[in-house]
Design a protein around this motif. Structure first.
Motif, short mmCIF file in Angstrom:
data_model
loop_
_atom_site.label_atom_id
_atom_site.label_comp_id
_atom_site.label_asym_id
_atom_site.label_seq_id
_atom_site.Cartn_x
_atom_site.Cartn_y
_atom_site.Cartn_z
N UNK A 24 4.56 -30.82 -26.60
CA UNK A 24 4.64 -29.69 -27.40
C UNK A 24 5.45 -27.97 -26.59
N UNK A 25 5.24 -26.99 -27.45
CA UNK A 25 5.15 -25.74 -26.38
C UNK A 25 3.87 -25.38 -26.11
N UNK A 26 2.82 -26.37 -26.79
CA UNK A 26 1.72 -25.21 -26.11
C UNK A 26 1.10 -26.22 -25.34
N UNK A 27 1.40 -27.37 -25.54
CA UNK A 27 0.55 -28.19 -24.45
C UNK A 27 1.20 -30.23 -24.10
N UNK A 46 -0.98 -25.62 -22.17
CA UNK A 46 0.29 -24.57 -20.73
C UNK A 46 -0.65 -23.29 -20.53
N UNK A 47 -1.31 -22.76 -21.65
CA UNK A 47 -1.49 -21.57 -21.00
C UNK A 47 -3.08 -21.61 -20.41
N UNK A 48 -3.22 -21.09 -19.61
CA UNK A 48 -4.35 -21.18 -18.58
C UNK A 48 -5.54 -20.62 -19.40
N UNK A 49 -6.51 -21.41 -19.46
CA UNK A 49 -8.07 -20.48 -20.37
C UNK A 49 -8.74 -21.76 -19.27
N UNK A 50 -10.02 -20.58 -19.04
CA UNK A 50 -10.94 -21.43 -18.04
C UNK A 50 -12.40 -22.27 -18.34
N UNK A 56 -7.85 -18.69 -27.11
CA UNK A 56 -6.79 -18.25 -27.69
C UNK A 56 -7.19 -19.47 -29.12
N UNK A 57 -7.65 -18.65 -30.71
CA UNK A 57 -8.11 -19.43 -30.95
C UNK A 57 -6.93 -20.24 -31.92
N UNK A 58 -5.79 -19.46 -31.56
CA UNK A 58 -4.62 -20.47 -32.68
C UNK A 58 -4.76 -21.75 -31.62
N UNK A 59 -4.64 -21.63 -29.85
CA UNK A 59 -4.19 -22.89 -29.33
C UNK A 59 -5.75 -23.88 -30.05
N UNK A 60 -7.06 -23.52 -30.15
CA UNK A 60 -8.57 -24.03 -30.17
C UNK A 60 -7.74 -24.81 -30.94
N UNK A 61 -7.14 -24.13 -32.16
CA UNK A 61 -7.26 -24.60 -34.13
C UNK A 61 -6.09 -25.86 -33.52
#
Ligand code: AMP
Ligand code: ZN
Length: 147
Positions: A24-27, A46-50, A56-61
């Protein structure tokens, strides 16, 4: 944001092909090339977090609900009888790829369970002391609004 030289950034954004089971757009959710069991999946933002602390809390949720959906499909599709959701942060915790990811590992009747530990022993006072240390650290990082 992508990071140069990050293999999971390249896979998540489709620059390197992978066995993708969901996008999807995030994963992007791919199959692990060194699976712990048949169908072992990796959820890649899709965004780089170590790691989870940087996320980002929205992605983590969205990670846990997505892990549940993927795990359910492993049960209905692959006949798994259960699944583990595993997420490693830091080399000492077994993280080898420093782009946040969540393992979804299907488990089958009679198969091995590899996510386990030997329970230690700690008395109530020591548990309380440890809880206080973590609580203080949370107060520091959140500006004292936790009781
Ligand atoms: P971790 O130890 O939590 O950092 O997990 C990294 C996981 O990524 C391991 O299970 C590896 O087998 C898997 N892995 C590393 N590179 C790739 C790749 N190019 N494609 C699929 N899985 C990979
Ligand atoms: Zn990355």
């Amino acid at each position: 944001m992508k990071e140069d030289n990050c293999i999971f950034c390249k896979i998540a954004n489709g620059e390197i092909p992978s066995a993708t089971v969901y996008e999807d757009e995030d994963f992007r959710v791919i199959l692990d090339m060194g699976p712990a069991s048949k169908g072992h999946g990796l959820i890649l933002p899709k965004h780089h977090f170590k790691d989870l602390c940087e996320a980002d809390e929205k992605v983590a949720a969205k990670l846990f609900p997505l892990a549940g959906k993927i795990g359910h499909a492993m049960k209905t599709g692959l006949g798994a009888s259960g699944f583990n959701v595993v997420q490693n942060n830091g080399a000492s915790a077994g993280q080898t790829v420093f782009h946040l990811h969540v393992h979804v590992i299907p488990r089958y009747e009679g198969g091995p369970v590899m996510v386990s530990w030997t329970p230690g022993k700690e008395d109530g006072k020591e548990l309380e002391r440890t809880a206080e240390i973590i609580k203080d650290a949370l107060h520091m990082q959140n500006g004292d609004d936790i009781t």
